[in-house]
Design a protein around this motif. Structure first.
Motif, short mmCIF file in Angstrom:
data_model
loop_
_atom_site.label_atom_id
_atom_site.label_comp_id
_atom_site.label_asym_id
_atom_site.label_seq_id
_atom_site.Cartn_x
_atom_site.Cartn_y
_atom_site.Cartn_z
N UNK A 1 0.81 -1.22 0.00
CA UNK A 1 0.00 0.00 0.00
C UNK A 1 0.84 1.27 0.00
N UNK A 2 2.15 1.15 0.24
CA UNK A 2 3.01 2.33 0.33
C UNK A 2 3.64 2.64 -1.03
N UNK A 3 3.38 3.84 -1.55
CA UNK A 3 3.88 4.20 -2.87
C UNK A 3 5.39 4.41 -2.85
N UNK A 4 5.93 4.91 -1.75
CA UNK A 4 7.38 5.17 -1.71
C UNK A 4 8.19 3.88 -1.62
N UNK A 5 7.53 2.75 -1.35
CA UNK A 5 8.24 1.47 -1.29
C UNK A 5 8.49 0.97 -2.71
N UNK A 6 9.72 0.67 -3.02
CA UNK A 6 10.07 0.15 -4.35
C UNK A 6 9.85 -1.36 -4.35
N UNK A 7 8.87 -1.82 -5.12
CA UNK A 7 8.52 -3.24 -5.18
C UNK A 7 8.57 -3.71 -6.62
N UNK A 8 9.36 -4.73 -6.87
CA UNK A 8 9.43 -5.36 -8.19
C UNK A 8 8.40 -6.49 -8.22
N UNK A 9 7.68 -6.57 -9.33
CA UNK A 9 6.59 -7.55 -9.43
C UNK A 9 6.62 -8.20 -10.80
N UNK A 10 6.20 -9.47 -10.85
CA UNK A 10 6.08 -10.15 -12.14
C UNK A 10 5.00 -11.22 -12.06
N UNK A 11 4.48 -11.56 -13.22
CA UNK A 11 3.52 -12.66 -13.36
C UNK A 11 4.04 -13.60 -14.43
N UNK A 12 4.08 -14.87 -14.11
CA UNK A 12 4.65 -15.87 -15.02
C UNK A 12 3.72 -17.08 -15.10
N UNK A 13 3.48 -17.57 -16.31
CA UNK A 13 2.65 -18.76 -16.52
C UNK A 13 3.55 -19.94 -16.85
N UNK A 14 3.20 -21.11 -16.31
CA UNK A 14 3.97 -22.32 -16.59
C UNK A 14 3.00 -23.44 -16.96
N UNK A 15 3.31 -24.14 -18.04
CA UNK A 15 2.48 -25.25 -18.51
C UNK A 15 3.00 -26.55 -17.91
N UNK A 16 2.18 -27.19 -17.08
CA UNK A 16 2.53 -28.48 -16.49
C UNK A 16 1.63 -29.56 -17.08
N UNK A 17 1.86 -30.81 -16.69
CA UNK A 17 1.05 -31.91 -17.21
C UNK A 17 -0.37 -31.87 -16.65
N UNK A 18 -0.56 -31.11 -15.55
CA UNK A 18 -1.89 -30.99 -14.96
C UNK A 18 -2.64 -29.76 -15.46
N UNK A 19 -1.97 -28.86 -16.13
CA UNK A 19 -2.60 -27.64 -16.60
C UNK A 19 -1.68 -26.44 -16.40
N UNK A 20 -2.25 -25.27 -16.56
CA UNK A 20 -1.46 -24.03 -16.45
C UNK A 20 -1.47 -23.54 -15.00
N UNK A 21 -0.29 -23.21 -14.49
CA UNK A 21 -0.15 -22.61 -13.16
C UNK A 21 0.32 -21.17 -13.31
N UNK A 22 -0.19 -20.30 -12.46
CA UNK A 22 0.22 -18.90 -12.46
C UNK A 22 1.12 -18.60 -11.28
N UNK A 23 2.23 -17.92 -11.54
CA UNK A 23 3.18 -17.57 -10.48
C UNK A 23 3.26 -16.05 -10.39
#
Length: 218
Positions: A187-209
């Motif tokens: 919630x703090x704008x002055x905090x520097x936060x790196x973020x990413x979203x990554x999809x991985x295809x497994x034998x059970x389906x797609x997982x989101x990280x």
């Protein structure tokens, strides 16, 4: 608010800056945006093809694009340059020709620069790629997340939060699992936060990280 929008877009102009730096008229803005997507897609496909026979680990943290009237400069921040290609100069030239051919731009020159990151596991994209590779190899998600946190601690970060969603471990019902270490003040704008979203295809389906890394306060 920190849970509702992208942490990078929330902090633009404060602690974060755009990965694409250029100006365009409203009529040509969409063309410039598509051009950026082609450049990033071509670079990722090229690196993925070169690393497929070795470890399958790309190690690209981010790709910055700067445009001028007659020049397009691309800076690739990579954690493991040895995985890019054995002959570095030859690899850059080959990649540059591949991207130039994809763009079909005669008026603009293309310049690609490789920048090495000293602490690669402090970058969320590289860390998400590491977790995805572990999940593909059917490693327990808890073990993968704990190992990722151990790697992040070596990069001197203030805090990290990891979230994995989908049919984890092949369960019939999809669920969300997460773990946090240290402080992650979303919630703090002055905090520097790196973020990413990554999809991985497994034998059970797609997982989101999803990964949030708290670097520090401005």
């Amino acid at each position: 608010m920190g849970q509702k929008i992208n942490p990078l877009g929330f902090r633009l102009g404060a602690t974060q800056s755009h990965l694409s730096l250029w100006f365009a008229q409203p009529k040509s803005y969409s063309m410039g945006l598509q051009e950026d997507e082609k450049i990033r897609e071509c670079i990722k496909n090229y690196v993925q093809k070169k690393t497929r026979l070795s470890s399958g680990f790309e190690g690209i943290a981010r790709i910055e694009i700067k445009k001028r009237i007659d020049l397009i400069q691309v800076i690739i921040y990579i954690g493991f340059p040895n995985l890019f290609i054995e002959g570095r100069t030859q690899g850059i030239k080959e990649l540059q020709m591949s991207v130039q051919k994809r763009l079909n731009s005669v008026n603009q020159r293309l310049n690609i620069v490789i920048a090495r990151i000293s602490k690669p596991y402090g970058q969320p994209d590289i860390l998400a790629e590491y977790i995805a590779l572990q999940l593909k190899n059917r490693v327990s998600f808890r073990k993968a997340m704990k190992k990722a946190i151990e790697l992040t601690e070596q990069a001197d970060t203030k805090g990290i939060q990891i979230q994995i969603a989908g049919r984890i471990d092949g369960k019939e019902i999809a669920r969300v699992e997460w773990i946090r270490e240290g402080r992650v003040p979303l919630q703090t704008i002055r905090a520097k936060i790196d973020h990413c979203f990554h999809k991985v295809q497994t034998i059970y389906g797609v997982l989101g990280i999803k990964i949030w890394i708290f670097v520090g306060e401005e």
